[in-house]
Scaffold this motif. Structure first.
Motif, PDB file in Angstrom:
ATOM      1  N   TYR A 231      24.689  33.134 -19.345  1.00 15.44           N
ATOM      2  CA  TYR A 231      25.889  33.842 -19.798  1.00 15.44           C
ATOM      3  C   TYR A 231      25.662  35.354 -19.867  1.00 15.44           C
ATOM      4  CZ  TYR A 231      27.530  29.180 -20.948  1.00 15.44           C
ATOM      5  OH  TYR A 231      27.914  27.873 -20.869  1.00 15.44           O
ATOM      6  N   GLY A 232      24.476  35.746 -20.374  1.00 17.02           N
ATOM      7  CA  GLY A 232      24.164  37.170 -20.377  1.00 17.02           C
ATOM      8  C   GLY A 232      24.055  37.722 -18.970  1.00 17.02           C
ATOM      9  N   GLY A 233      23.399  36.957 -18.079  1.00 15.87           N
ATOM     10  CA  GLY A 233      23.280  37.398 -16.694  1.00 15.87           C
ATOM     11  C   GLY A 233      24.617  37.475 -15.985  1.00 15.87           C
ATOM     12  N   LEU A 234      25.521  36.550 -16.314  1.00 11.26           N
ATOM     13  CA  LEU A 234      26.844  36.565 -15.692  1.00 11.26           C
ATOM     14  C   LEU A 234      27.598  37.842 -16.056  1.00 11.26           C
ATOM     15  CD1 LEU A 234      28.685  34.763 -13.945  1.00 11.26           C
ATOM     16  CD2 LEU A 234      29.644  33.851 -16.064  1.00 11.26           C
ATOM     17  N   GLY A 235      27.575  38.194 -17.341  1.00 15.53           N
ATOM     18  CA  GLY A 235      28.218  39.437 -17.758  1.00 15.53           C
ATOM     19  C   GLY A 235      27.524  40.659 -17.191  1.00 15.53           C
ATOM     20  N   VAL A 276      24.991  31.832  -8.408  1.00 18.96           N
ATOM     21  CA  VAL A 276      23.956  30.929  -8.917  1.00 18.96           C
ATOM     22  C   VAL A 276      24.204  30.602 -10.382  1.00 18.96           C
ATOM     23  CG1 VAL A 276      21.500  30.759  -9.450  1.00 18.96           C
ATOM     24  CG2 VAL A 276      22.221  31.641  -7.231  1.00 18.96           C
ATOM     25  N   ARG A 277      24.568  31.591 -11.173  1.00 23.31           N
ATOM     26  CA  ARG A 277      24.803  31.353 -12.592  1.00 23.31           C
ATOM     27  C   ARG A 277      26.054  30.518 -12.830  1.00 23.31           C
ATOM     28  NH1 ARG A 277      21.419  35.200 -12.024  1.00 23.31           N
ATOM     29  NH2 ARG A 277      19.957  35.747 -13.709  1.00 23.31           N
ATOM     30  N   LEU A 278      27.103  30.782 -12.092  1.00 24.12           N
ATOM     31  CA  LEU A 278      28.308  29.969 -12.235  1.00 24.12           C
ATOM     32  C   LEU A 278      28.029  28.513 -11.880  1.00 24.12           C
ATOM     33  CD1 LEU A 278      31.258  32.159 -10.874  1.00 24.12           C
ATOM     34  CD2 LEU A 278      30.901  31.367 -13.207  1.00 24.12           C
TER      35      LEU A 278
END
Length: 292
Positions: A231-235, A276-278
């Protein structure tokens, strides 16, 4: 016989991945509320910035952005840059598909911590650094070859994500397109250079996400590291899309020497990381629904 063996190896890798992710605790109601508020705030902020950029008519820079009044050479630079972004993503997708079907993805997934870092360095980082170091005016063929090698190597590096399944990957791809497209629109319509100040904070955040990602190799079921990484990486990479988009525009207008390939790597890597994160977030949510 080879197809049956490949299917068995893919199934074992997928089962081990599901077992690993099954140890992650589901989100609490407080976490769900927090993520909902963050997403709502992000949408409101994007809408406000889009409106603000569209409403400014007295600033020359904003008019140039909104009215597409770029000089011809700037338009050509931007078109070339984004063509490399799209082409690179296509090569990466094709390379990942080939690696998944030929069993290379399984070998990458089973290499362990040291092996994963070596694959990352040899397939993704090393060719990209070499490509960016080559002068495009003196050795255009070499630069093109290294660009193709780096994007293909990135596909091999992320190929194990194919074990998550086609439906999840399609949803992740659609979400990535909407997210990157929406954020890029905000960056293009916002006042000139309004997001370039974000470079230093984003790089600091990137260091935290990288450390959390490395920590997941040692503590794969740690919920805090998982939250920071996903979640942090997505933001974080959403912020990088804002920053990189405006940096490309600024460099295309001001730099005498401009390399479309080098400039394309920023948006390209942002898109890969968001995808990748999604995909992993969707997989975790699907596992939570099944347990219920």
């Amino acid at each position: 016989m080879f197809q049956r063996a490949a299917k068995r190896t893919f199934a074992r890798a997928a089962d081990s991945y599901r077992t690993l992710q099954g140890n992650i605790a589901p989100m609490t109601p407080l976490q769900k509320t927090g993520y909902t508020l963050i997403g709502t705030g992000a949408l409101i902020g994007m809408g406000y910035l889009n409106y603000k950029g569209s409403a400014i008519e007295q600033e020359t820079d904003a008019q140039r952005l909104l009215g597409v009044k770029y000089p011809l050479y700037v338009r050509q630079r931007l078109e070339s840059t984004y063509s490399y972004v799209i082409g690179g993503l296509g090569i990466t997708a094709a390379s990942a598909t080939i690696a998944l079907r030929t069993g290379i993805a399984h070998r990458v997934a089973s290499t362990g911590i040291v092996g994963s870092l070596l694959v990352c360095g040899l397939c993704g980082v090393a060719p990209m650094v070499a490509c960016m170091a080559v002068d495009e005016t003196q050795s255009p063929g070499t630069k093109q070859a290294l660009w193709g090698l780096s994007t293909a190597g990135m596909g091999v590096m992320i190929s194990p994500i194919g074990f998550l399944g086609g439906p999840i990957l399609l949803q992740a791809a659609a979400g990535t397109g909407l997210m990157v497209g929406g954020i890029s629109t905000v960056a293009m319509t916002a006042p000139s250079e309004s997001f370039l100040w974000m470079g230093a904070p984003l790089n600091m955040g990137l260091g935290m996400v990288v450390l959390a990602s490395l920590g997941r190799f040692v503590f794969p079921a740690n919920p805090i590291l998982t939250t920071i990484t996903l979640y942090g990486g997505l933001g974080l990479f959403g912020g990088f899309v804002l920053y990189d988009t405006q940096k490309i525009q600024s460099n295309a207008q001001r730099n005498k020497v401009y390399s479309p390939i080098n400039e394309s790597f920023g948006i390209y890597l942002d898109t890969i990381n968001i995808f990748v994160r999604l995909a992993e977030i969707l997989y975790m949510q699907q596992g939570t629904k099944r347990r219920r």
